[in-house]
Design an enzyme around this catalytic site. Structure first.
Site, mmCIF file in Angstrom:
data_model
loop_
_atom_site.group_PDB
_atom_site.id
_atom_site.type_symbol
_atom_site.label_atom_id
_atom_site.label_comp_id
_atom_site.label_asym_id
_atom_site.label_seq_id
_atom_site.Cartn_x
_atom_site.Cartn_y
_atom_site.Cartn_z
ATOM 1 N N ASP A 4 17.585 20.495 -13.560
ATOM 2 C CA ASP A 4 17.672 19.055 -13.330
ATOM 3 C C ASP A 4 19.123 18.614 -13.518
ATOM 4 O O ASP A 4 19.933 18.774 -12.630
ATOM 5 C CB ASP A 4 16.732 18.278 -14.248
ATOM 6 C CG ASP A 4 16.387 16.904 -13.668
ATOM 7 O OD1 ASP A 4 17.041 16.504 -12.690
ATOM 8 O OD2 ASP A 4 15.485 16.238 -14.175
ATOM 9 N N ASP A 5 19.479 18.081 -14.676
ATOM 10 C CA ASP A 5 20.857 17.679 -14.962
ATOM 11 C C ASP A 5 21.287 18.348 -16.261
ATOM 12 O O ASP A 5 21.012 17.829 -17.347
ATOM 13 C CB ASP A 5 20.945 16.161 -15.082
ATOM 14 C CG ASP A 5 22.380 15.671 -15.168
ATOM 15 O OD1 ASP A 5 23.254 16.453 -15.614
ATOM 16 O OD2 ASP A 5 22.640 14.514 -14.809
ATOM 17 N N HIS A 64 12.387 12.619 -5.005
ATOM 18 C CA HIS A 64 11.777 12.603 -6.328
ATOM 19 C C HIS A 64 10.448 11.865 -6.226
ATOM 20 O O HIS A 64 10.402 10.707 -5.829
ATOM 21 C CB HIS A 64 12.680 11.879 -7.324
ATOM 22 C CG HIS A 64 13.800 12.725 -7.826
ATOM 23 N ND1 HIS A 64 14.301 12.613 -9.089
ATOM 24 C CD2 HIS A 64 14.506 13.716 -7.233
ATOM 25 C CE1 HIS A 64 15.281 13.490 -9.263
ATOM 26 N NE2 HIS A 64 15.421 14.156 -8.143
ATOM 27 N N GLU A 116 6.769 12.453 -10.617
ATOM 28 C CA GLU A 116 7.263 12.615 -11.980
ATOM 29 C C GLU A 116 6.746 11.468 -12.846
ATOM 30 O O GLU A 116 6.313 11.684 -13.979
ATOM 31 C CB GLU A 116 8.788 12.641 -12.004
ATOM 32 C CG GLU A 116 9.378 12.880 -13.388
ATOM 33 C CD GLU A 116 10.899 12.881 -13.364
ATOM 34 O OE1 GLU A 116 11.491 13.532 -14.241
ATOM 35 O OE2 GLU A 116 11.497 12.246 -12.471
ATOM 36 N N GLY A 142 0.779 -1.228 0.000
ATOM 37 C CA GLY A 142 0.000 0.000 0.000
ATOM 38 C C GLY A 142 0.809 1.276 0.000
ATOM 39 O O GLY A 142 0.250 2.348 -0.097
#
Length: 258
Positions: free
Chosen positions: A191-192, A109, A112, A84
């Site tokens: 981000d990268d 994270h 996304e 769950g």
């Protein structure tokens, strides 16, 4: 054979060695160029031993060069070890709850690739202050409003949201634009940049093309200062610098501490 960093060619490089070298780099950057930087240590969601080691290092370097702990790797669906609770192992939850007890800042994270329920459970069980991306939260209005009320910070990355498929290319309104219009606590990042090949200016231009007004980009800068993982005085210094850059002299609702 000994190299310039004091390591032998056969010596195993550990996380602690890397952090010591990074700390020295930060100290030199601040001393020589007035640049201040901090690390955020990420762990993977499927490796409890790594998570515990990362927590130990966060505690050791907390007042030196490390700002907080993060959880990376994509959402892989419900975890069989913890029924769950999407994508979360009990041991990793315990690490983040211990981090909260120690006053170590926390982000992860989420939202996304997974469903809105994944965002909800990450925030709840990991006691998060910030979330990386979080776009799927807008698909659940009750959850979304709760995140807005709590002031959870969204770390958004415009270009990567398309590259990863987190936001469909034909999306009418990017979730970041909705965040801005709803006065959500969000910031804008690359981000990268090595993978996306973008700069912050590229990210701003993309959002402007999607209808985001300059005012919202400026406000995102203040959001970033307000929600950064730094001691109060350092947050205030950044906040005051932004006010000077943008010529804000009067008192406003842009408060650095909440």
């Amino acid at each position: 054979m000994m190299n310039s960093d004091g390591l032998t060619s056969l010596e195993t490089v550990t996380y602690r060695m890397v952090l010591e070298l990074v700390k020295k780099g930060f100290q030199r950057a601040e001393q020589d160029y007035g640049i201040k930087a901090r690390s955020l240590l990420n762990c993977g969601r499927e490796n409890p031993d790594e998570a515990r080691e990362v927590l130990s290092l966060c505690e050791e370097f907390k007042d030196k060069s490390v700002a907080g702990i993060g959880l990376s790797e994509p959402w892989l669906g419900p975890n069989q070890d913890l029924e769950g609770e999407e994508g979360l192992r009990k041991e990793v939850i315990e690490v983040f709850q211990r981090a909260a007890q120690l006053g170590i800042h926390r982000t992860a994270h989420t939202g996304e690739a997974g469903p809105p329920s994944s965002v909800d459970r990450h925030v709840k069980f990991l006691q998060l202050e910030r979330i990386g991306h979080g776009y799927r939260a807008v698909d659940d209005e009750v959850l979304y409003q709760d995140l807005l009320k709590k002031g959870i910070h969204f770390e958004t990355c415009p270009h990567s949201s398309y590259l990863t498929g987190a936001v469909p290319a034909n999306c009418i309104k990017h979730p970041i634009v909705k965040f801005a219009e709803d006065n959500a606590n969000f910031s804008i990042s690359t981000d990268d940049p090595l993978l996306t090949g973008t700069t912050l200016d590229d990210e701003y231009r993309l959002l402007q093309q999607k209808g985001l007004e300059d005012f919202y980009i400026i406000r995102a800068h203040f959001n970033a200062a307000r929600s950064c993982f730094l001691p109060p005085q350092e947050k205030k210094d950044i906040f005051d610098h932004l006010k000077k850059v943008y010529g804000i002299t009067e008192e406003s609702n842009l408060q650095p501490f909440q």
